[in-house]
Design an enzyme around this catalytic site. Sequence first.
Site, mmCIF file in Angstrom:
data_model
loop_
_atom_site.group_PDB
_atom_site.id
_atom_site.type_symbol
_atom_site.label_atom_id
_atom_site.label_comp_id
_atom_site.label_asym_id
_atom_site.label_seq_id
_atom_site.Cartn_x
_atom_site.Cartn_y
_atom_site.Cartn_z
ATOM 1 N N ASP A 10 3.034 5.742 -11.717
ATOM 2 C CA ASP A 10 3.365 6.451 -12.952
ATOM 3 C C ASP A 10 2.307 6.158 -14.007
ATOM 4 O O ASP A 10 1.878 5.017 -14.173
ATOM 5 C CB ASP A 10 4.736 5.992 -13.447
ATOM 6 C CG ASP A 10 5.239 6.804 -14.623
ATOM 7 O OD1 ASP A 10 4.650 7.856 -14.927
ATOM 8 O OD2 ASP A 10 6.244 6.382 -15.236
ATOM 9 N N SER B 71 12.772 7.988 -17.692
ATOM 10 C CA SER B 71 11.886 8.475 -18.740
ATOM 11 C C SER B 71 12.550 8.342 -20.127
ATOM 12 O O SER B 71 13.064 7.291 -20.475
ATOM 13 C CB SER B 71 11.486 9.921 -18.437
ATOM 14 O OG SER B 71 10.406 10.324 -19.226
ATOM 15 N N HIS C 115 6.623 8.656 -11.555
ATOM 16 C CA HIS C 115 7.615 8.683 -12.625
ATOM 17 C C HIS C 115 9.013 8.975 -12.092
ATOM 18 O O HIS C 115 9.993 8.414 -12.558
ATOM 19 C CB HIS C 115 7.190 9.742 -13.644
ATOM 20 C CG HIS C 115 7.889 9.670 -14.950
ATOM 21 N ND1 HIS C 115 7.793 8.594 -15.797
ATOM 22 C CD2 HIS C 115 8.699 10.567 -15.586
ATOM 23 C CE1 HIS C 115 8.495 8.820 -16.896
ATOM 24 N NE2 HIS C 115 9.069 10.007 -16.780
#
Length: 441
Positions: free
Chosen positions: A360, A159, A420
């Site tokens: 994601d 991220s 994610h």
Amino acid sequence: MALFAPLFIFFFFLSVLLSTGLSSPLPGKEVWDYVEVRPGAHMFWWLYYPDNPSAQYQDLPLVMWLQGGPGGSGSGFGNFEEIGPLNRDLEPRKTSWVQAASVLFVDNPVGTGFSYAERPDGFATNVSTVASDMLVLLKHFFTRIPEFQSIPFYIFSESYGGKMAAAISLELSKAVAEGSVKCNFAGVALGDSWISPLDSVMTWGPYLYATSLLDDNGLADVNSAAQKVKQAVEQQQFLQATELWSVTETVVEQNTNGVNFYNILTPEPDEKFTSTAGENFISLQAHRHIRPLHKQSLNELMNGPIRKKLAIIPQNVTWGGQAEEVFTKMAGDFMRPVVDIVDQLLTTGVNVTVYNGQLDLIVDTLGQELWLKKLKWEGLPSFTQLRWTPLDDPASPGITGAFYKTYKNFAFYWILKAGHMIPSDQGPMALQMLKMITQQD
């Protein structure tokens, strides 16, 4: 003075583990410490040596894990929810990365996890400061444990951690070349990374539409909101772009009945936030993207048994206590792209891997593909012409778990059935990818 934890005091670890309810010490060795990276700015790190019966730590790579947010804690979420030796219930994790590497968790930026700032100006406001802080920590680490100086060192990230990892990697490669940091830097892996925020936002609508999570009206609403983000970014109004990013996420939620940004096929997190009247966009986004990394059960673990075990956390510091302030201080830098930094890494010969989860949304694969095509790296045309190679899912032989392709010092992994947090969603596949990137398979 930086706080200090003596190395390898086995019986101390044993007594603390028993007193906190852990039935036995972890196999192998652990060590942790604080580093004062700037006056009043303290960063916490925690190293696990490998738990591998057939290899010594000298024969395996060192991997540093950087969490997202900014404000997400590697020592907490990355450790106990994703790749550490124990899960949140303090049970052994079958897909822990300590099977294949020494793993270094760093709570960064300053104020994240057990890291802390003594005063308001101790927080970072951009990735440049994040990178310079990390170089101070890494210089300390490799000086303190010099046997790691010759061991291949990789930075893995997730991220916003990927955006930080790119900046850190560029500065680290320079420092290694100059001799100011002694380590064997072997590459960086950018997982579901916030490298080009605008490309992510601009593809939310098409991705959700293609997966039947938006109708035509919803697609028009999301695309309209995203277009305003684009205008702000093009005008270099990055704080406004962050605010409009927040608005766009609200539009997405309203049109999808609350899709989970981290995995479109799973329900929203159990600890769902509710916005309140007058709440500013920074607080709203901190609730959306920081709170899921600080679940109540994880918070209780970190501020209870783990804090007691570590025995070096200052009395006035709580794990995650400054996380929202970390996010707030970085808001003006949040929407800035770092594609140019990735380009510089590739051009200078640094090994770069991008990996992304199929499910994601917040950093969808469509957006990753877009910024990838913007690279000026001379190897890009050859990379693009390659066909990808399928990889079997280690947990389901005969079933495709991922695709990948690699050319010279760049690789891309498309991880199927993952959102994610790839190690959480597809642990066996993530572990296999780690081994491949670090040249163990």
